[in-house]
Design a protein around this motif. Sequence first.
Motif, PDB file in Angstrom:
ATOM      1  N   THR A   1       5.884   3.170  -5.352  1.00 21.26           N
ATOM      2  CA  THR A   1       7.279   3.042  -5.772  1.00 21.26           C
ATOM      3  C   THR A   1       7.470   1.768  -6.583  1.00 21.26           C
ATOM      4  OG1 THR A   1       7.982   4.229  -3.780  1.00 21.26           O
ATOM      5  CG2 THR A   1       9.660   2.985  -4.958  1.00 21.26           C
ATOM      6  N   ALA A   2       6.833   0.695  -6.179  1.00 22.02           N
ATOM      7  CA  ALA A   2       6.923  -0.562  -6.922  1.00 22.02           C
ATOM      8  C   ALA A   2       6.419  -0.372  -8.347  1.00 22.02           C
ATOM      9  CB  ALA A   2       6.117  -1.646  -6.211  1.00 22.02           C
ATOM     10  N   GLN A   3       5.311   0.324  -8.498  1.00 23.41           N
ATOM     11  CA  GLN A   3       4.767   0.540  -9.836  1.00 23.41           C
ATOM     12  C   GLN A   3       5.709   1.356 -10.704  1.00 23.41           C
ATOM     13  OE1 GLN A   3       1.002   2.169  -8.376  1.00 23.41           O
ATOM     14  NE2 GLN A   3      -0.087   0.433  -9.267  1.00 23.41           N
ATOM     15  N   LYS A   4       6.315   2.398 -10.128  1.00 22.32           N
ATOM     16  CA  LYS A   4       7.224   3.240 -10.901  1.00 22.32           C
ATOM     17  C   LYS A   4       8.492   2.488 -11.299  1.00 22.32           C
ATOM     18  CE  LYS A   4       5.743   7.759  -9.115  1.00 22.32           C
ATOM     19  NZ  LYS A   4       5.230   8.234 -10.419  1.00 22.32           N
ATOM     20  N   LEU A   5       9.061   1.731 -10.382  1.00 24.80           N
ATOM     21  CA  LEU A   5      10.302   1.021 -10.682  1.00 24.80           C
ATOM     22  C   LEU A   5      10.064  -0.155 -11.619  1.00 24.80           C
ATOM     23  CD1 LEU A   5      11.994   1.184  -7.180  1.00 24.80           C
ATOM     24  CD2 LEU A   5      12.706   2.386  -9.250  1.00 24.80           C
TER      25      LEU A   5
ATOM     26  N   ALA B   1       1.090   9.417  -2.337  1.00 26.16           N
ATOM     27  CA  ALA B   1       2.128   8.382  -2.363  1.00 26.16           C
ATOM     28  C   ALA B   1       2.978   8.505  -3.621  1.00 26.16           C
ATOM     29  CB  ALA B   1       1.487   6.998  -2.276  1.00 26.16           C
ATOM     30  N   ASP B   2       2.367   8.891  -4.735  1.00 30.17           N
ATOM     31  CA  ASP B   2       3.121   9.060  -5.981  1.00 30.17           C
ATOM     32  C   ASP B   2       4.154  10.172  -5.870  1.00 30.17           C
ATOM     33  OD1 ASP B   2       1.994   7.020  -7.479  1.00 30.17           O
ATOM     34  OD2 ASP B   2       0.392   8.283  -8.287  1.00 30.17           O
ATOM     35  N   ASP B   3       3.839  11.232  -5.130  1.00 33.09           N
ATOM     36  CA  ASP B   3       4.798  12.320  -4.935  1.00 33.09           C
ATOM     37  C   ASP B   3       6.076  11.791  -4.268  1.00 33.09           C
ATOM     38  OD1 ASP B   3       2.990  14.257  -5.914  1.00 33.09           O
ATOM     39  OD2 ASP B   3       2.144  14.588  -3.917  1.00 33.09           O
ATOM     40  N   VAL B   4       5.891  10.991  -3.239  1.00 28.74           N
ATOM     41  CA  VAL B   4       7.049  10.461  -2.507  1.00 28.74           C
ATOM     42  C   VAL B   4       7.785   9.432  -3.346  1.00 28.74           C
ATOM     43  CG1 VAL B   4       7.834   9.429  -0.354  1.00 28.74           C
ATOM     44  CG2 VAL B   4       5.802  10.890  -0.361  1.00 28.74           C
ATOM     45  N   ALA B   5       7.039   8.599  -4.062  1.00 28.34           N
ATOM     46  CA  ALA B   5       7.672   7.605  -4.939  1.00 28.34           C
ATOM     47  C   ALA B   5       8.535   8.282  -5.999  1.00 28.34           C
ATOM     48  CB  ALA B   5       6.599   6.734  -5.591  1.00 28.34           C
ATOM     49  N   ALA B   6       8.077   9.413  -6.513  1.00 27.68           N
ATOM     50  CA  ALA B   6       8.863  10.155  -7.510  1.00 27.68           C
ATOM     51  C   ALA B   6      10.183  10.638  -6.920  1.00 27.68           C
ATOM     52  CB  ALA B   6       8.057  11.329  -8.052  1.00 27.68           C
ATOM     53  N   ALA B   7      10.144  11.080  -5.649  1.00 22.99           N
ATOM     54  CA  ALA B   7      11.379  11.520  -4.994  1.00 22.99           C
ATOM     55  C   ALA B   7      12.338  10.350  -4.797  1.00 22.99           C
ATOM     56  CB  ALA B   7      11.051  12.168  -3.646  1.00 22.99           C
TER      57      ALA B   7
ATOM     58  N   SER C   1       0.837  -1.197   0.000  1.00 22.34           N
ATOM     59  CA  SER C   1       0.000   0.000   0.000  1.00 22.34           C
ATOM     60  C   SER C   1       0.870   1.243   0.000  1.00 22.34           C
ATOM     61  CB  SER C   1      -0.927   0.030   1.227  1.00 22.34           C
ATOM     62  OG  SER C   1      -0.175   0.152   2.421  1.00 22.34           O
ATOM     63  N   GLY C   2       0.228   2.386  -0.196  1.00 19.75           N
ATOM     64  CA  GLY C   2       0.888   3.675  -0.011  1.00 19.75           C
ATOM     65  C   GLY C   2       2.159   3.884  -0.817  1.00 19.75           C
TER      66      GLY C   2
END
Length: 247
Positions: free
Chosen positions: A25-29, A216-222, A19-20
């Motif tokens: 992050t998993a989706q982006k990577l 959560a996407d904002d943090v994953a981008a960082a 979650s979250g």
Amino acid sequence: MSSTTTSSPRLIVITGASSGIGLATAQKLSALGHPLLLLARRLDRMQALKLPNALCVPLDICDRAAFVAAVASAEAQFGPVDAIINNAGVMLLGEVSTQDPEQWDRMFDVNVKGLLNGVHAVSAGMVARRTGTIINVGSVAGHKAFPNHVAYVGSKFAVHGLTENLREEMSAHNVRVVTIAPGAVETELLGHTTDEGIKTGYHAWKESMGGVVLSADDVAAAICYAYQQPQGVCIREIVLAATRQQA
């Protein structure tokens, strides 16, 4: 770009992946082609992502032996770990004079000891290979105090302190160590808190900012930004929060 651009994308471990921030992050990577070891207690949530080349393992990160075994299994399938994102955490808010001390134990077990278990599972291999990235998700609460946050703030100050010390130790081995410190994020984290009055106050605080906090996407981008730098560049810390978050 990171060292992953010189060869096929390498294995990345993500905790709290159901979650979250961990899920985002998993989706982006995955979209970047990385094989993943996804760790969380809720297997169904990870499997529902249907990400290619993703090994999903139901795991309590406080179980050190199980953590090491999961990493070994993923490396046997995908090759050495290039990065770990120690994201799993719990936030149990409460006034220290009335809060159940078992909640303090849980936060330090997960937020600090569980994170160290992740470091333990990958650091020796990274040192031997002289490459790798360890990303620890801390918090703005690792820099300053908030009402009803005593034990949580303590756990996040610990994360920030150990991460900085780890960065100094690992730098000699060409291993990067990064802190990601978000402010308020729209995730399930607040749901761990059992005090309904505190939860109501937290929501009121969020509404005072116009109801807009980080996604959560904002943090994953960082996280992805820090990881994608060349191996010789270490973004030591990223602190991010909604523009209207004052504290």
